[in-house]
Design a protein around this motif. Structure first.
Motif, PDB file in Angstrom:
ATOM      1  N   ASP A  84      28.291  -2.646  85.606  1.00  0.00           N
ATOM      2  CA  ASP A  84      26.863  -2.418  85.445  1.00  0.00           C
ATOM      3  C   ASP A  84      26.242  -2.825  86.921  1.00  0.00           C
ATOM      4  OD1 ASP A  84      27.596  -2.013  82.476  1.00  0.00           O
ATOM      5  OD2 ASP A  84      26.886  -3.796  82.363  1.00  0.00           O
ATOM      6  N   THR A 104      16.538  -5.946  84.239  1.00  0.00           N
ATOM      7  CA  THR A 104      17.215  -5.074  83.661  1.00  0.00           C
ATOM      8  C   THR A 104      18.413  -5.138  84.054  1.00  0.00           C
ATOM      9  OG1 THR A 104      17.667  -3.574  81.947  1.00  0.00           O
ATOM     10  CG2 THR A 104      16.622  -2.661  83.362  1.00  0.00           C
ATOM     11  N   CYS A 106      21.504  -2.063  83.553  1.00  0.00           N
ATOM     12  CA  CYS A 106      22.163  -0.288  83.493  1.00  0.00           C
ATOM     13  C   CYS A 106      23.273   0.043  83.898  1.00  0.00           C
ATOM     14  CB  CYS A 106      20.805   1.096  84.114  1.00  0.00           C
ATOM     15  SG  CYS A 106      18.943   0.422  84.644  1.00  0.00           S
ATOM     16  N   LYS A 107      23.668   1.489  83.086  1.00  0.00           N
ATOM     17  CA  LYS A 107      25.265   1.452  83.291  1.00  0.00           C
ATOM     18  C   LYS A 107      25.444   2.916  84.926  1.00  0.00           C
ATOM     19  CE  LYS A 107      26.849  -0.389  79.528  1.00  0.00           C
ATOM     20  NZ  LYS A 107      27.557  -0.959  79.851  1.00  0.00           N
ATOM     21  N   LEU A 122      18.323   5.609  87.598  1.00  0.00           N
ATOM     22  CA  LEU A 122      19.087   4.503  86.428  1.00  0.00           C
ATOM     23  C   LEU A 122      19.442   4.720  85.285  1.00  0.00           C
ATOM     24  CD1 LEU A 122      17.947   1.263  88.148  1.00  0.00           C
ATOM     25  CD2 LEU A 122      20.405   2.163  88.220  1.00  0.00           C
ATOM     26  N   GLU A 123      20.598   4.988  84.597  1.00  0.00           N
ATOM     27  CA  GLU A 123      20.692   5.415  83.328  1.00  0.00           C
ATOM     28  C   GLU A 123      21.274   4.378  82.586  1.00  0.00           C
ATOM     29  OE1 GLU A 123      22.508   9.279  82.297  1.00  0.00           O
ATOM     30  OE2 GLU A 123      24.152   9.257  83.618  1.00  0.00           O
ATOM     31  N   CYS A 125      20.049   1.901  80.311  1.00  0.00           N
ATOM     32  CA  CYS A 125      19.828   0.580  81.109  1.00  0.00           C
ATOM     33  C   CYS A 125      19.688   0.386  79.690  1.00  0.00           C
ATOM     34  CB  CYS A 125      18.162   0.816  81.010  1.00  0.00           C
ATOM     35  SG  CYS A 125      18.182   1.254  83.071  1.00  0.00           S
ATOM     36  N   TYR A 126      19.273  -1.072  79.289  1.00  0.00           N
ATOM     37  CA  TYR A 126      19.493  -1.891  78.255  1.00  0.00           C
ATOM     38  C   TYR A 126      18.907  -3.709  78.587  1.00  0.00           C
ATOM     39  CZ  TYR A 126      24.076  -4.100  80.116  1.00  0.00           C
ATOM     40  OH  TYR A 126      24.895  -4.708  80.737  1.00  0.00           O
ATOM     41  N   LYS A 130      14.386  -2.945  79.690  1.00  0.00           N
ATOM     42  CA  LYS A 130      14.487  -1.683  80.132  1.00  0.00           C
ATOM     43  C   LYS A 130      13.881  -0.325  80.484  1.00  0.00           C
ATOM     44  CE  LYS A 130      15.094   0.076  75.311  1.00  0.00           C
ATOM     45  NZ  LYS A 130      16.280   1.100  74.300  1.00  0.00           N
ATOM     46  N   GLY A 133      13.950  -0.111  84.283  1.00  0.00           N
ATOM     47  CA  GLY A 133      15.269   0.524  84.785  1.00  0.00           C
ATOM     48  C   GLY A 133      15.549   2.532  84.085  1.00  0.00           C
ATOM     49  N   GLU A 134      14.692   3.023  83.110  1.00  0.00           N
ATOM     50  CA  GLU A 134      14.416   4.074  83.151  1.00  0.00           C
ATOM     51  C   GLU A 134      13.338   4.723  83.532  1.00  0.00           C
ATOM     52  OE1 GLU A 134      13.196   2.953  78.612  1.00  0.00           O
ATOM     53  OE2 GLU A 134      15.294   3.369  78.350  1.00  0.00           O
TER      54      GLU A 134
END
Length: 147
Positions: A84, A104, A106-107, A122-123, A125-126, A130, A133-134
């Motif tokens: 990540d 945050t 993100c993947k 970035l995508e 994100c959790y 989040k 990141g988005e």
């Protein structure tokens, strides 16, 4: 006695100067940061290397420094752990904004469409923040020194 006094004054001056150190454009470039100075990009190739290392699942980290109109740095640190990306937003050196450090996970990092053309985004994100990141976007703009 006089020599000790002069030494003490010099020591205090050095300590005060180091506490007020400025992280400016030249310092960011020298440190290898990706620098965004109002749309003029420097060291952008470093983000390409970061992306390549991600594709190889190789740990890496990079700092993106954006400067405010007043010249204060805002830091976006990306750290890839092999799985990540941790994005940390740090505006603690912005003299005019509310000081915040948020992060945050993100993947992935990808190149996508933006209002300015293309940008790194970035995508996946959790977690807390989040939305940070988005909303992350680094336009692929003018790369200084490659003309």
């Amino acid at each position: 006695m006089h020599v000790r006094f002069v030494f003490l004054i010099l020591l205090c001056s050095a300590l005060l100067t180091s506490c007020n150190s400025v992280y400016d454009y030249e310092t960011a470039i020298k440190n290898g940061d990706i620098v965004d100075l109002h749309g003029n990009m420097n060291n952008m190739e470093r983000l390409d290397t970061f992306k390549t290392n991600m594709n190889l699942q190789k740990k890496d980290k990079v700092r993106i420094t954006r400067f405010t109109i007043e010249g204060d740095p805002i830091f976006y640190n990306l750290a890839y752990n092999g799985t990540d990306i941790k994005l940390t937003y740090d505006n603690s050196k912005d003299k005019h904004g509310k000081k915040r450090i948020r992060s945050t996970n993100c993947k992935s990092l990808f190149i996508g469409k933006s209002d300015a053309g293309e940008a790194y985004k970035l995508e996946g994100c959790y977690g807390d923040h989040k939305d940070l990141g988005e909303s992350f976007e680094l336009p692929i703009g003018i790369i200084k020194g490659l003309n």
